[in-house]
Design an enzyme around this catalytic site. Structure first.
Site, PDB file in Angstrom:
ATOM      1  N   ARG A  84      70.977  22.857-144.719  1.00 15.85           N
ATOM      2  CA  ARG A  84      71.494  24.225-144.706  1.00 15.85           C
ATOM      3  C   ARG A  84      70.390  25.210-144.379  1.00 15.85           C
ATOM      4  NH1 ARG A  84      75.438  27.688-147.397  1.00 15.85           N
ATOM      5  NH2 ARG A  84      75.147  29.655-146.317  1.00 15.85           N
ATOM      6  N   ARG A  93      77.634  26.332-140.671  1.00 11.61           N
ATOM      7  CA  ARG A  93      76.678  25.702-141.586  1.00 11.61           C
ATOM      8  C   ARG A  93      76.953  24.213-141.702  1.00 11.61           C
ATOM      9  NH1 ARG A  93      78.821  29.565-145.954  1.00 11.61           N
ATOM     10  NH2 ARG A  93      78.589  30.780-144.116  1.00 11.61           N
ATOM     11  N   ASP A  96      77.763  24.020-147.471  1.00  7.82           N
ATOM     12  CA  ASP A  96      77.776  25.157-148.377  1.00  7.82           C
ATOM     13  C   ASP A  96      78.332  24.656-149.703  1.00  7.82           C
ATOM     14  OD1 ASP A  96      77.595  27.923-149.104  1.00  7.82           O
ATOM     15  OD2 ASP A  96      79.756  28.098-148.834  1.00  7.82           O
ATOM     16  N   ASP A  98      79.378  26.218-153.434  1.00  4.16           N
ATOM     17  CA  ASP A  98      79.542  27.381-154.303  1.00  4.16           C
ATOM     18  C   ASP A  98      79.992  26.927-155.682  1.00  4.16           C
ATOM     19  OD1 ASP A  98      78.993  29.351-152.351  1.00  4.16           O
ATOM     20  OD2 ASP A  98      81.055  29.274-151.626  1.00  4.16           O
TER      21      ASP A  98
END
Length: 174
Positions: A84, A93, A96, A98
């Site tokens: 990343r 990307r 990712d 989260d």
């Protein structure tokens, strides 16, 4: 003290399925993670910046002893290991990760907001999360109810990517 955390994974560069498999294996092997429960893989249109390839997304529930900040540090390290590079907001990307929720807590610190601040408007996050935790409450509302408000037919379970993820995970040494 163990907390259940929900993570959202996404990517649209390289091989997101392989990146997801690597993250899941690393989480399963981590001494502070007791349980990892992934959703299926979903194929979704880009969000925010539209001139890029479709994304693959999934959600993962983990049971962890890590405090939220340490879990964030782990997620950022896994992103870096997955190649990343943060170049542009909402841009393409490789990976990712989260933190969507953490043990029902509300956290608002520099660099760490839980629940994820835009979760209620992102069907690409809610659809996979609803598969594995439809009753999970976010802001007093269930994931399933939040998804109903932003449902998007372009977000679809990807059976081929899901089967490939399962096969990659089963073929890897534990």
């Amino acid at each position: 003290m163990k907390a259940e955390a929900a993570l959202g994974l996404g990517g649209n560069l390289g091989d997101p399925v392989e990146a997801f498999a690597t993250v899941l294996r690393r989480l399963e092997r981590h001494e502070a993670v007791a349980r990892v429960r992934p959703s299926s893989v979903y194929r979704t249109a880009p969000w925010g910046k539209l001139d890029q390839p479709e994304f693959l997304n999934m959600a993962v529930l983990v049971e962890t002893d890590l405090p939220a900040r340490a879990l964030l540090d782990l997620c950022l390290a896994l992103e870096r290991e997955g190649g990343r590079e943060r170049r542009e907001r909402w841009g393409p990307r490789t990976l990712d990760i989260d933190i969507l929720t953490y043990g029902g807590q509300v956290i608002d610190e520099p660099g760490l907001q839980i629940p994820h601040p835009r979760i209620a408007e992102r069907a690409f996050v809610l659809a996979p999360l609803a598969e594995i935790a439809p009753g999970l409450l976010i802001g007093g509302r269930s994931v399933a109810d939040l998804l109903e408000e932003v449902i998007d037919e372009t977000i679809r379970r990807d059976p081929a990517a899901t089967e490939r993820l399962s096969a990659v995970l089963q073929s890897a040494p534990r």
